[in-house]
Design a protein around this motif. Structure first.
Motif, PDB file in Angstrom:
ATOM      1  N   ILE C 137      38.165  34.949  40.975  1.00 20.68           N
ATOM      2  CA  ILE C 137      37.342  34.866  42.187  1.00 20.68           C
ATOM      3  C   ILE C 137      36.074  34.054  41.898  1.00 20.68           C
ATOM      4  O   ILE C 137      35.728  33.132  42.629  1.00 20.68           O
ATOM      5  CB  ILE C 137      36.968  36.269  42.704  1.00 20.68           C
ATOM      6  CG1 ILE C 137      38.238  37.062  43.053  1.00 20.68           C
ATOM      7  CG2 ILE C 137      36.032  36.177  43.895  1.00 20.68           C
ATOM      8  CD1 ILE C 137      37.982  38.533  43.355  1.00 20.68           C
ATOM      9  N   ASP C 138      35.424  34.405  40.803  1.00 19.19           N
ATOM     10  CA  ASP C 138      34.151  33.754  40.485  1.00 19.19           C
ATOM     11  C   ASP C 138      34.317  32.273  40.152  1.00 19.19           C
ATOM     12  O   ASP C 138      33.375  31.490  40.308  1.00 19.19           O
ATOM     13  CB  ASP C 138      33.465  34.473  39.309  1.00 19.19           C
ATOM     14  CG  ASP C 138      32.921  35.827  39.718  1.00 19.19           C
ATOM     15  OD1 ASP C 138      32.958  36.151  40.922  1.00 19.19           O
ATOM     16  OD2 ASP C 138      32.458  36.584  38.838  1.00 19.19           O
ATOM     17  N   SER C 139      35.491  31.895  39.683  1.00 19.86           N
ATOM     18  CA  SER C 139      35.709  30.475  39.348  1.00 19.86           C
ATOM     19  C   SER C 139      35.603  29.593  40.586  1.00 19.86           C
ATOM     20  O   SER C 139      35.363  28.400  40.492  1.00 19.86           O
ATOM     21  CB  SER C 139      37.086  30.287  38.719  1.00 19.86           C
ATOM     22  OG  SER C 139      38.099  30.374  39.711  1.00 19.86           O
ATOM     23  N   GLY C 140      35.842  30.200  41.759  1.00 16.07           N
ATOM     24  CA  GLY C 140      35.709  29.446  42.990  1.00 16.07           C
ATOM     25  C   GLY C 140      36.909  28.588  43.345  1.00 16.07           C
ATOM     26  O   GLY C 140      36.932  27.974  44.421  1.00 16.07           O
ATOM     27  N   THR C 141      37.916  28.553  42.502  1.00 15.13           N
ATOM     28  CA  THR C 141      39.061  27.668  42.786  1.00 15.13           C
ATOM     29  C   THR C 141      39.828  28.100  44.030  1.00 15.13           C
ATOM     30  O   THR C 141      40.508  27.287  44.640  1.00 15.13           O
ATOM     31  CB  THR C 141      40.048  27.627  41.598  1.00 15.13           C
ATOM     32  OG1 THR C 141      40.416  28.968  41.273  1.00 15.13           O
ATOM     33  CG2 THR C 141      39.422  26.965  40.395  1.00 15.13           C
ATOM     34  N   LEU C 142      39.736  29.353  44.397  1.00 10.69           N
ATOM     35  CA  LEU C 142      40.450  29.819  45.586  1.00 10.69           C
ATOM     36  C   LEU C 142      39.546  29.871  46.821  1.00 10.69           C
ATOM     37  O   LEU C 142      39.964  30.350  47.872  1.00 10.69           O
ATOM     38  CB  LEU C 142      41.077  31.199  45.331  1.00 10.69           C
ATOM     39  CG  LEU C 142      42.126  31.268  44.211  1.00 10.69           C
ATOM     40  CD1 LEU C 142      42.676  32.683  44.079  1.00 10.69           C
ATOM     41  CD2 LEU C 142      43.276  30.290  44.470  1.00 10.69           C
ATOM     42  N   GLY C 143      38.321  29.407  46.712  1.00  9.10           N
ATOM     43  CA  GLY C 143      37.407  29.458  47.849  1.00  9.10           C
ATOM     44  C   GLY C 143      36.789  30.842  48.005  1.00  9.10           C
ATOM     45  O   GLY C 143      36.974  31.728  47.158  1.00  9.10           O
ATOM     46  N   ALA C 144      36.080  31.029  49.095  1.00  6.62           N
ATOM     47  CA  ALA C 144      35.361  32.286  49.323  1.00  6.62           C
ATOM     48  C   ALA C 144      36.336  33.434  49.569  1.00  6.62           C
ATOM     49  O   ALA C 144      37.350  33.259  50.241  1.00  6.62           O
ATOM     50  CB  ALA C 144      34.436  32.138  50.528  1.00  6.62           C
ATOM     51  N   PRO C 145      36.049  34.636  49.046  1.00  4.78           N
ATOM     52  CA  PRO C 145      36.874  35.808  49.353  1.00  4.78           C
ATOM     53  C   PRO C 145      36.585  36.293  50.773  1.00  4.78           C
ATOM     54  O   PRO C 145      35.427  36.408  51.169  1.00  4.78           O
ATOM     55  CB  PRO C 145      36.439  36.836  48.311  1.00  4.78           C
ATOM     56  CG  PRO C 145      35.075  36.419  47.883  1.00  4.78           C
ATOM     57  CD  PRO C 145      34.968  34.932  48.095  1.00  4.78           C
ATOM     58  N   LEU C 146      37.638  36.583  51.520  1.00  9.21           N
ATOM     59  CA  LEU C 146      37.494  36.982  52.920  1.00  9.21           C
ATOM     60  C   LEU C 146      37.895  38.435  53.145  1.00  9.21           C
ATOM     61  O   LEU C 146      37.353  39.120  54.005  1.00  9.21           O
ATOM     62  CB  LEU C 146      38.378  36.087  53.805  1.00  9.21           C
ATOM     63  CG  LEU C 146      38.192  34.576  53.615  1.00  9.21           C
ATOM     64  CD1 LEU C 146      39.190  33.813  54.480  1.00  9.21           C
ATOM     65  CD2 LEU C 146      36.771  34.155  53.933  1.00  9.21           C
ATOM     66  N   LEU C 147      38.842  38.892  52.367  1.00  5.61           N
ATOM     67  CA  LEU C 147      39.481  40.180  52.613  1.00  5.61           C
ATOM     68  C   LEU C 147      39.966  40.713  51.281  1.00  5.61           C
ATOM     69  O   LEU C 147      40.588  39.976  50.522  1.00  5.61           O
ATOM     70  CB  LEU C 147      40.675  39.923  53.553  1.00  5.61           C
ATOM     71  CG  LEU C 147      41.624  41.042  53.896  1.00  5.61           C
ATOM     72  CD1 LEU C 147      40.896  42.202  54.548  1.00  5.61           C
ATOM     73  CD2 LEU C 147      42.689  40.516  54.864  1.00  5.61           C
ATOM     74  N   TYR C 148      39.643  41.951  50.979  1.00 11.86           N
ATOM     75  CA  TYR C 148      40.128  42.550  49.734  1.00 11.86           C
ATOM     76  C   TYR C 148      40.875  43.820  50.070  1.00 11.86           C
ATOM     77  O   TYR C 148      40.349  44.687  50.765  1.00 11.86           O
ATOM     78  CB  TYR C 148      38.958  42.843  48.790  1.00 11.86           C
ATOM     79  CG  TYR C 148      39.383  43.540  47.519  1.00 11.86           C
ATOM     80  CD1 TYR C 148      40.257  42.911  46.625  1.00 11.86           C
ATOM     81  CD2 TYR C 148      38.941  44.814  47.203  1.00 11.86           C
ATOM     82  CE1 TYR C 148      40.663  43.542  45.462  1.00 11.86           C
ATOM     83  CE2 TYR C 148      39.337  45.448  46.038  1.00 11.86           C
ATOM     84  CZ  TYR C 148      40.202  44.810  45.171  1.00 11.86           C
ATOM     85  OH  TYR C 148      40.624  45.437  44.022  1.00 11.86           O
TER      86      TYR C 148
END
Lengths: 347, 347, 347, 347
Positions: C137-148
């Motif tokens: 998550i922190d690497s940012g490669t997947l973009g902003a987290p929206l839903l967990y």
């Protein structure tokens, strides 16, 4: 015996069903085609099929045993009522109709006719993965279903053309229908929550969390994401009292390379559900050959309309929006088999 | 246009193909049936099909465009030669023939005719998982294939009826054919090793390790276990220079219960390969309609015969048994497409 | 240098930490023990450890560099304040305290002291699977987290002893803490929905759906099921703008037998998180040796208290219950490293 | 009680073990260090450790309870014999010795001493995945093991420095040892087959297929690939009479993105087996504290030497090379527990 089918509407989905009915499936022949654009109908018509000028003429023709409706949604009601008036089985693409009142009129006509004629195109019910999942739930070995998580992720949608109502009007209806079917339950209320908006869709509302409250108390927790980028990812997991059952990964070559152990995902709904579409029509052909319909009924089309309407209200209100259905006509009661319905008709 | 098919042999597999050709597939009609037991042919014949007294009469009949051979292996050679003599496409179940000499005679006749007519029933080549695996290998992204592990596990075999030759004669041929196809290679030698014997099969030789040495140097490492009990488990994994590609698990509901996270396995080959059988005939119908054949050829039937023979010799000798094939006739060369073959014929 | 530790409370969890600190970890020695039941302290004390009559005496002793609090929740506040007064690092099991006011008093004392001394026992932050997930998550490669989506399933709870508040007071706090940490976010509101009740727990409220609304707009969707029977199953999946990241299955032998392909699940939290507990103390020993604390802070204990309180209110109200935190003291700001804090102290 | 350890050899692996013994594990202290390069020993020595000029002096010193040998393979024999002569427990890295004769001399000395003192560094036996796999086999629920497939894939090896003997001398020994342990069996013969050579390693022989024939009749089928590029991939699957058991994937975040569903692999053996190394020393510390050894014995080192020698011969000969061991001394018999051995010594 070969079922003679007339197709109304020869756009993208209509052409795909024509291909399926002529090249993939047996026991069926396309004898008639129509479209608001007659030249499109002409070019889509398979060899030997007559092009009709109007849906009414096509439905009435002796050349047509059963009808496939792939026209624009607002046109469906009249075409369905005409087919029922002629007592001809009819497969109708989603949405069955575009208002609660229209749905009630279709059901009223079908109930008056006394036998199911209408099958609605919820193809997921014919998918092997969903059928195995339902078999596990219905077997009762895991106890009562309490919570169903449905995940509907789409790779991308065309910016501008795709509006914020579509995830609820066009996408949620699949999750709602498959949930009602898997859980043998009805939706009695809908809530919508909007997480942080994805930057992929501009002003598009995306993703959505939808909670469907069911008559049994079970809750369906739906994630709808329409710009997830990485593929078309359909997930479903039911928490029962004594265990969990879930859809599997789709079969795809397991590759080990610089990206790790991995399996590709389907690109879109065509790839994911191609066998389900084939199976849907395979079963329709058998039922229509017997003068009736199977699978998703007008009742299910009615329920889908109510859930989508409630979801749109819930976005505005922020609270639980109730879904109130009429009493279920006996024609649509699960407990009544086709055989019984036919016997009652003959009695 | 509907392909008129005559079926020779109406035992278990013949009846299953009759069901497939009449109820599942389109573009095909069964017009003729025969069997050494005529009453069995009579009861298996679908409505409208004529029962012939001999395979020769059936093949010669004007009612028959193409033939499906499901008779006893030793009868295949004569039936294939008769079909070729009449220039009619023929689908032949495994084994194509039962000796190297017979295979050479079939190929000689077909080459003399000048066009492929024979398709052999190696259905794995039509399975979606294997096709995706081959696409990965052929794409070249993982480099050259060096080692292929094939795993063929059968739940159980009938004690007494199933002999120690069968794992090599009836089972190994599938692994050999799919390996040749996946790797675009030929087998040049066979070794067999016998691990500790399973107590499940009495005196039955089980399991087997078979090493197929290929012309490229690649080795195919096959496990055959026929009494594994837990299900029908077909695995395949290719080690290439830059990565690995493998068949996935079959789709099955993921259940979490007292036995852990789990997915069921297919019970047997029917369940595992049902779609492959359908697809095999779908493509045969198209090719036969064009007067030819596709997929596994007489050359592949010949190769299977040689590999099985070498494997049986290798059990006795304990050493590498060579497989020596004749030069490949141009008719069976991959580089020559059907279109080219037809053009050459017409030239 | 060896850290001299005093343990307050020698019940089940206290005894387990004594075992860990004496038998598993290096750089640490238990020199002091106390408990309200002195005989229990006596029998739990490792060789060479002194048994103190009161927590105050233990904390004050020269024999003690740092304290581990495993006493009853209501006793924590006073013990924490005493440790802070002595400037000694303290590891405190959950719950840090049992009221918002108590949490504010602990933070006030620690801020006045000017350096972190308190570490709260949210062990999941030390689990390798969660750490890898956060790194993605922190690497940012997947973009902003929206839903967990967090899933907390427990095999079973003791009927009668386990009350309907416990899933929110004792279980939800883990999901809330790990969500805040994974998403680098704060909870600003809590909703609770109650699906159909499981019959396994009698009158027990089970399962729960909890929606945690975060400051960024992200939503955490939590399932808590405490009588699921089949094992201890902790799941977590984050939907980001450009992809999904999820906790893997736990490593367990893949067995193929009559129950299918399968992998066992952990039986309980001890089995699942044993390495996380070890790692939690490994890092605490290092930090305490430097006179401070690491990982979950008093601020995180405060947040957990607020979320649990809001969740209990939300069960009653049925609506979104806001969570309102004080402004975050600089001591707890992520951007301020330990080194900076120490420099400021020394300046 | 703290075990005082002397380390012989402070190269890469020696330094890693020093780190492990000082920073990770409890109950142990490094009191002595030596190396052929004394300056390297000096810089590797932890605070408080004495640097000795020779292994003999280190072994003899009162400061040393037990020894860790990380020197060059050819030096091991003399160091092991010296340690045995002093009755001190000794952990020895692979290879135990470099010839069959040396192995026999070490065992002879240890047997004469009358108690196990030597533990060889086959760390896989301490890996949790392998231990669970062995527990399944040993439970007997799957019946007798018939076939074990071991897969040893290494990302890359340094071209030029890495020779064609190394896959058999350095890599195969791990597969051989873990197979003997998992199956509770001995290797009686070795065959090697060389598939098509990978172009990644120039002239390097790669990959290898090795068949280990066991005393029970079970066969171990080993793939060794040392330039596979994509990661460090260790696989193991045992086919038993009534089912299959296999090592699981390593836990790694499940990511869904443009590369599909995927999980990363370990980069190398350090990442894959770090916990196994820790556990190996944890158990050694306990055993050495009791004056003996546990896990892989001199007998296992002897077996590894014989298998590697046979494999190298098998490459040349192309046929099955027998492995002939001396009768197993009672000291190494599984049935004799440590307790029994100590009682016999005292009797």
């Amino acid at each position: 015996m070969v079922l003679k089918v007339g197709v109304i509407g020869t756009g993208m989905i209509g052409q795909d069903h024509i291909r399926r009915l002529t090249q993939v499936l047996s026991g069926v022949e396309i004898t008639a085609v129509t479209d608001i654009a007659l030249d499109r109908a002409q070019s889509a018509a398979p060899a030997g099929a007559e092009v009709f000028e109007t849906p009414e003429a096509l439905i009435a023709s002796d050349k047509v045993d059963a009808i496939v409706i792939c026209s624009w949604g607002p046109a469906h009601e009249e075409q369905l009522l005409t087919a029922i008036a002629h007592g001809k089985p009819v497969f109708c693409e989603k949405p069955m109709v575009t208002s609660e009142e229209a749905a009630l009129r279709v059901m009223k006509a079908e109930v008056a006719f006394g036998r199911r004629l209408v099958q609605v195109g919820f193809m997921r019910r014919f998918d092997a993965d969903y059928r195995r999942l339902k078999a596990v739930i219905d077997s009762g070995t895991l106890g009562a279903p309490l919570l169903y998580k449905s995940c509907h992720r789409n790779a991308s949608v065309p910016e501008g053309l795709y509006t914020s109502e579509m995830p609820l009007n066009d996408t949620l209806v699949h999750d709602a229908d498959i949930s009602r079917w898997l859980l043998s339950d009805e939706v009695v209320g809908v809530e919508v929550r909007l997480p942080r908006r994805s930057s992929k869709g501009g002003e598009l509302r995306d993703p959505h969390i939808v909670l469907l409250h069911c008559a049994s108390g079970a809750i369906v927790d739906v994630e709808i994401s329409v710009n997830i980028g990485y593929g078309y990812d359909i997930r479903g997991e039911v928490s029962c009292e004594a265990g969990i059952a879930a859809l599997p990964n789709r079969p795809a070559t397991v590759i080990s390379d610089a990206h790790g152990y991995r399996q590709a995902l389907p690109a879109d709904w065509r790839e994911r559900f191609i066998e389900a579409y084939d199976q849907e029509f395979r079963e329709w052909i058998v039922a229509a050959g017997e003068g009736t319909a199977t699978g998703p009924s007008a009742w299910d089309g009615y329920a889908a309309t109510l859930v989508a309407d409630a979801a749109l209200r819930a976005v505005e209100s922020g609270v639980l929006e109730p879904v109130t259905m009429i009493e279920k006509p006996a024609l649509y009661t699960d407990g009544i088999s086709l055989g019984q319905a036919l016997r009652e008709e003959n009695a």
